[in-house]
Design a protein around this motif. Structure first.
Motif, PDB file in Angstrom:
ATOM      1  N   GLN A 132       4.911 -12.044 -16.869  1.00 33.74           N
ATOM      2  CA  GLN A 132       5.101 -11.315 -18.071  1.00 33.74           C
ATOM      3  C   GLN A 132       5.616  -9.690 -17.892  1.00 33.74           C
ATOM      4  O   GLN A 132       5.647  -9.003 -18.827  1.00 33.74           O
ATOM      5  N   GLY A 133       5.400  -9.235 -16.662  1.00 37.88           N
ATOM      6  CA  GLY A 133       5.441  -8.104 -16.395  1.00 37.88           C
ATOM      7  C   GLY A 133       4.434  -6.951 -16.762  1.00 37.88           C
ATOM      8  O   GLY A 133       4.693  -5.820 -16.963  1.00 37.88           O
ATOM      9  N   VAL A 134       3.135  -7.597 -16.771  1.00 35.30           N
ATOM     10  CA  VAL A 134       2.001  -6.620 -16.913  1.00 35.30           C
ATOM     11  C   VAL A 134       1.903  -5.684 -15.984  1.00 35.30           C
ATOM     12  O   VAL A 134       1.736  -6.116 -14.746  1.00 35.30           O
ATOM     13  N   GLU A 135       1.829  -4.452 -16.087  1.00 36.90           N
ATOM     14  CA  GLU A 135       1.660  -3.467 -15.174  1.00 36.90           C
ATOM     15  C   GLU A 135      -0.008  -2.834 -15.576  1.00 36.90           C
ATOM     16  O   GLU A 135      -0.162  -2.346 -16.510  1.00 36.90           O
ATOM     17  N   LYS A 136      -0.707  -2.624 -14.478  1.00 33.93           N
ATOM     18  CA  LYS A 136      -1.946  -1.698 -14.367  1.00 33.93           C
ATOM     19  C   LYS A 136      -1.792  -0.310 -14.257  1.00 33.93           C
ATOM     20  O   LYS A 136      -0.816  -0.029 -13.650  1.00 33.93           O
ATOM     21  N   LEU A 137      -2.376   0.215 -15.089  1.00 31.06           N
ATOM     22  CA  LEU A 137      -2.464   1.806 -15.030  1.00 31.06           C
ATOM     23  C   LEU A 137      -3.703   2.168 -14.435  1.00 31.06           C
ATOM     24  O   LEU A 137      -4.830   1.890 -14.893  1.00 31.06           O
ATOM     25  N   PHE A 138      -3.606   2.587 -13.082  1.00 33.85           N
ATOM     26  CA  PHE A 138      -5.048   3.186 -12.389  1.00 33.85           C
ATOM     27  C   PHE A 138      -5.012   4.283 -12.564  1.00 33.85           C
ATOM     28  O   PHE A 138      -4.364   5.333 -12.683  1.00 33.85           O
ATOM     29  N   PRO A 176       0.848  -1.257  -0.001  1.00 33.82           N
ATOM     30  CA  PRO A 176      -0.080  -0.083  -0.047  1.00 33.82           C
ATOM     31  C   PRO A 176       0.749   1.239  -0.085  1.00 33.82           C
ATOM     32  O   PRO A 176       0.201   2.421  -0.411  1.00 33.82           O
ATOM     33  N   LEU A 177       2.106   1.230   0.373  1.00 35.93           N
ATOM     34  CA  LEU A 177       2.806   2.247   0.406  1.00 35.93           C
ATOM     35  C   LEU A 177       3.558   2.713  -0.916  1.00 35.93           C
ATOM     36  O   LEU A 177       4.034   3.676  -1.201  1.00 35.93           O
ATOM     37  N   ILE A 178       3.416   1.772  -1.793  1.00 34.91           N
ATOM     38  CA  ILE A 178       3.989   1.914  -3.278  1.00 34.91           C
ATOM     39  C   ILE A 178       3.031   1.985  -4.504  1.00 34.91           C
ATOM     40  O   ILE A 178       3.014   2.604  -5.161  1.00 34.91           O
ATOM     41  N   SER A 179       2.016   0.928  -4.418  1.00 38.94           N
ATOM     42  CA  SER A 179       1.145   1.006  -5.462  1.00 38.94           C
ATOM     43  C   SER A 179      -0.320   0.909  -4.645  1.00 38.94           C
ATOM     44  O   SER A 179      -0.342   0.348  -3.677  1.00 38.94           O
ATOM     45  N   ARG A 180      -1.452   0.663  -5.373  1.00 33.46           N
ATOM     46  CA  ARG A 180      -2.704   0.435  -5.205  1.00 33.46           C
ATOM     47  C   ARG A 180      -2.945  -0.886  -5.669  1.00 33.46           C
ATOM     48  O   ARG A 180      -4.072  -1.511  -5.775  1.00 33.46           O
ATOM     49  N   GLN A 181      -2.086  -1.934  -6.096  1.00 34.34           N
ATOM     50  CA  GLN A 181      -2.322  -3.156  -6.505  1.00 34.34           C
ATOM     51  C   GLN A 181      -2.946  -4.075  -5.275  1.00 34.34           C
ATOM     52  O   GLN A 181      -2.362  -4.044  -4.121  1.00 34.34           O
ATOM     53  N   THR A 182      -3.966  -4.620  -5.398  1.00 34.02           N
ATOM     54  CA  THR A 182      -4.701  -5.525  -4.576  1.00 34.02           C
ATOM     55  C   THR A 182      -4.801  -7.007  -5.393  1.00 34.02           C
ATOM     56  O   THR A 182      -4.690  -7.153  -6.519  1.00 34.02           O
TER      57      THR A 182
END
Length: 186
Positions: free
Chosen positions: A180-186, A41-47
């Motif tokens: 595969q390193g898929v990154e989400k853009l929020f 939570p301190l770096i990203s919003r990934q859940t």
């Protein structure tokens, strides 16, 4: 046609609608049996959603001296039976995924039972029926195979539910986006 819960971790947007739906499933006594974990939570919003993987040979059931944890014919590993559970908490310690929780007031273990009142009749579990991002899906083996064919990864790297901890599981978790390193853009 047998269906399984299929989880695409990288799709999770953290809306927690799966948690709200879980409390509405029959027999859950308004208790949430799934969790949503904030990865960092301190770096990203990934859940990511956390729920029972319904192991084919579950450690929770093997460790229960009272045989309170039953496995349904569909493969779902059910919560402890009220009339049999002795409150020893062996199941909560034995699970390699940390899923079963113990309710000290009721002296009873509870966990996701894959909405057995629905899934035994082919109806998707509550969490999958409300997930807006398709993180949680109720798919046939053929549909899972189709998803798998979309990625150029080795078979053993495609899902996390391989025989590393508990042998096979009845819930499949896909990892291609993560691997595969898929990154989400929020």
């Amino acid at each position: 046609m047998k269906k399984r819960l299929y989880i695409e971790l990288e799709n999770c947007i953290g809306c927690r609608s799966c948690l709200a739906a879980c409390t509405q499933c029959g027999g859950h006594e308004q208790r949430n049996r799934n969790y949503v974990y904030d990865v960092n939570p301190l770096i990203s919003r990934q859940t990511m959603p956390l729920m029972c993987l319904h192991c084919e040979n579950p450690a929770c059931a093997r460790s229960c001296p009272a045989q309170a944890i039953q496995i349904h014919e569909t493969g779902a590993v059910l919560s402890a039976l009220v009339e049999k559970c002795i409150g020893c908490q062996n199941c909560t310690i034995a699970c390699p995924y940390g899923i079963p929780k113990f309710d000290s007031e009721q002296n009873l273990m509870y966990k996701c039972d894959l909405c057995i009142d629905r899934t035994k009749d082919g109806i998707p579990p509550m969490c999958a029926s409300v997930c807006p991002s398709n993180t949680l899906q109720w798919l046939s083996e053929e549909e899972i195979a189709t998803k798998k064919s979309q990625f150029a990864l080795e078979n053993e790297k495609w899902v996390s539910s391989m025989p590393y901890l508990e042998g096979g599981t009845n819930v499949k978790i896909n990892l291609p986006g993560i691997l595969q390193g898929v990154e989400k853009l929020f």
